[in-house]
Write a protein that holds these residues in place. Structure first.
Motif, PDB file in Angstrom:
ATOM      1  N   LEU A 139      -7.894 -31.008  66.658  1.00 39.81           N
ATOM      2  CA  LEU A 139      -6.879 -31.766  67.383  1.00 39.81           C
ATOM      3  C   LEU A 139      -6.345 -30.940  68.548  1.00 39.81           C
ATOM      4  O   LEU A 139      -6.472 -29.717  68.586  1.00 39.81           O
ATOM      5  N   THR A 140      -5.736 -31.644  69.492  1.00 37.65           N
ATOM      6  CA  THR A 140      -5.133 -31.010  70.664  1.00 37.65           C
ATOM      7  C   THR A 140      -3.668 -31.399  70.732  1.00 37.65           C
ATOM      8  O   THR A 140      -3.320 -32.577  70.595  1.00 37.65           O
ATOM      9  N   ALA A 141      -2.800 -30.405  70.908  1.00 35.66           N
ATOM     10  CA  ALA A 141      -1.358 -30.639  70.977  1.00 35.66           C
ATOM     11  C   ALA A 141      -0.789 -29.940  72.205  1.00 35.66           C
ATOM     12  O   ALA A 141      -1.211 -28.821  72.549  1.00 35.66           O
ATOM     13  N   VAL A 142       0.150 -30.581  72.865  1.00 29.74           N
ATOM     14  CA  VAL A 142       0.777 -30.021  74.068  1.00 29.74           C
ATOM     15  C   VAL A 142       2.287 -30.199  73.965  1.00 29.74           C
ATOM     16  O   VAL A 142       2.786 -31.033  73.198  1.00 29.74           O
ATOM     17  N   TRP A 143       2.993 -29.391  74.753  1.00 32.57           N
ATOM     18  CA  TRP A 143       4.450 -29.497  74.817  1.00 32.57           C
ATOM     19  C   TRP A 143       4.830 -30.492  75.905  1.00 32.57           C
ATOM     20  O   TRP A 143       4.409 -30.362  77.055  1.00 32.57           O
ATOM     21  N   ILE A 144       5.626 -31.482  75.548  1.00 36.14           N
ATOM     22  CA  ILE A 144       6.103 -32.484  76.511  1.00 36.14           C
ATOM     23  C   ILE A 144       7.607 -32.308  76.652  1.00 36.14           C
ATOM     24  O   ILE A 144       8.344 -32.465  75.669  1.00 36.14           O
ATOM     25  N   PRO A 145       8.099 -31.967  77.851  1.00 36.16           N
ATOM     26  CA  PRO A 145       9.543 -31.783  78.036  1.00 36.16           C
ATOM     27  C   PRO A 145      10.331 -33.029  77.631  1.00 36.16           C
ATOM     28  O   PRO A 145       9.964 -34.144  77.979  1.00 36.16           O
TER      29      PRO A 145
END
Length: 349
Positions: A139-145
């Protein structure tokens, strides 16, 4: 039918996902806290530590750390490395699923008296299972402000393969246990069928399989449907939590049962079965150099140099045979004590 890809639907599911993960964390911490005394018994030396318990503790604490990591990812208000954190959470959660199956496999090896073909067969299955678990990040996870960590992509093919493999693995282990227990029952003239321990082994294995199978099945269905990124993985965590809880409970129940059983002392090792050395435990159990307990039928238990300590109950009749006590001492099978087979003594491993 909702639009699973719409921003409104994704936001709604994100809220449900967060609350669901916190509920599972609370459930698992509650289960962990209730059984802490069992862990402390090994740290304090009250229970003897053997190498198979490594898988029990790894299963138990890897999932605990994964659940804490998920909570951190969901509750963090400052920017963090979401990809690294979710990578650990995924690998630790998948490892917990694999370790739960290993815990049951070790018990199956003991049920089969460490039969080399059964051990080889199960080891091959375990290696195949872990070859899928260690495939890498799925899986791919990113930080979203303003939102926090968010899963943006999942590789469902590998995840589906892991969970389907787990279901087949658990089914195979259950069938091996049932086949062996039924065989022992027939060999001992049906005596195993009245054993509390045999019934516990069978019921625990059956309960483990049903719970783990249903949890993995639900997770697999949602991954195959692939409605969106969140719905594809929302039931992966419950599958790992429930599998770990029932597997660890089975280990603890069996260990605690063994510690309450009668004691057997073998004075001569020349009569041991297949080179195994008798040790403190319950009737019909030996421990090999591998540290795994094995079970044999009563007719194979050495009679010479064996002292059994247990509580017996006698009835006083109007006419007492003066040779009764002597006969009873030389023929333990004539007492009313329920002689049981210790399939696997995890605490005595």
């Amino acid at each position: 039918m909702p639009d699973w890809q719409s921003p409104v639907e994704l936001q709604k599911e994100a809220d449900v996902f967060t609350k669901f993960m916190h509920a599972l964390l609370g459930l698992y911490i509650y289960e962990w806290f209730l059984s802490l005394d069992f862990d402390f018994d090994f740290l304090s030396g009250k229970k003897r530590f053997r190498w198979p318990m490594i898988f029990y503790f790894a299963n138990r604490y890897l999932l605990l750390f994964a659940m804490i990591g998920i909570a951190v990812a969901l509750d963090s208000t400052s920017e963090i490395d979401c990809q690294t954190l979710y990578t650990f959470n995924q690998l630790a959660g998948d490892a917990a699923v694999g370790l739960a199956s290993i815990n049951l496999s070790i018990r199956t090896m003991a049920v089969w008296s460490q039969n080399r073909y059964i051990i080889g067969f199960l080891v091959l299955i375990i290696l195949g299972h872990w070859s899928l678990i260690l495939q890498g990040v799925q899986l791919t996870a990113v930080w979203i402000p303003g939102t926090g960590c968010a899963i943006t992509k999942t590789n469902n093919k590998i995840l589906v393969a892991i969970f389907i493999y787990s279901m087949c693995f658990d089914l195979t282990v259950l069938l091996l246990n049932v086949y062996k227990l039924v065989g022992l029952n027939a060999k001992n003239g049906g005596s195993l069928g009245t054993s509390r321990l045999a019934k516990m082994i069978f019921s625990d294995g059956l309960i483990f399989f049903i719970i783990a199978f249903l949890a993995n099945l639900i997770a697999t269905i949602f991954m195959v449907l692939n409605l969106n990124q969140l719905m594809s993985v929302i039931f992966n965590v419950p599958a790992a939590v429930f599998s770990t809880i029932v597997a660890c409970r089975a280990v603890r129940r069996l260990t605690n049962f063994t510690n309450q059983g009668p004691e057997i002392y073998g004075a001569s090792s020349s009569h041991s079965v297949s080179g195994n050395i008798p040790f403190r435990g319950t009737t019909g159990v030996t421990a090999s150099a591998r540290g795994i307990s094995t079970v044999h039928s009563f007719r194979h238990v050495p009679k010479t140099g064996v002292h059994v300590q247990m509580e017996t109950f006698t009835r006083t009749e109007d006419c007492v045979d003066p040779t009764y006590e002597t006969k009873t001492a030389h023929n333990p099978s004539s007492s009313d004590t329920d002689m049981e087979l210790d399939i696997e003594a995890k605490g005595e491993l």
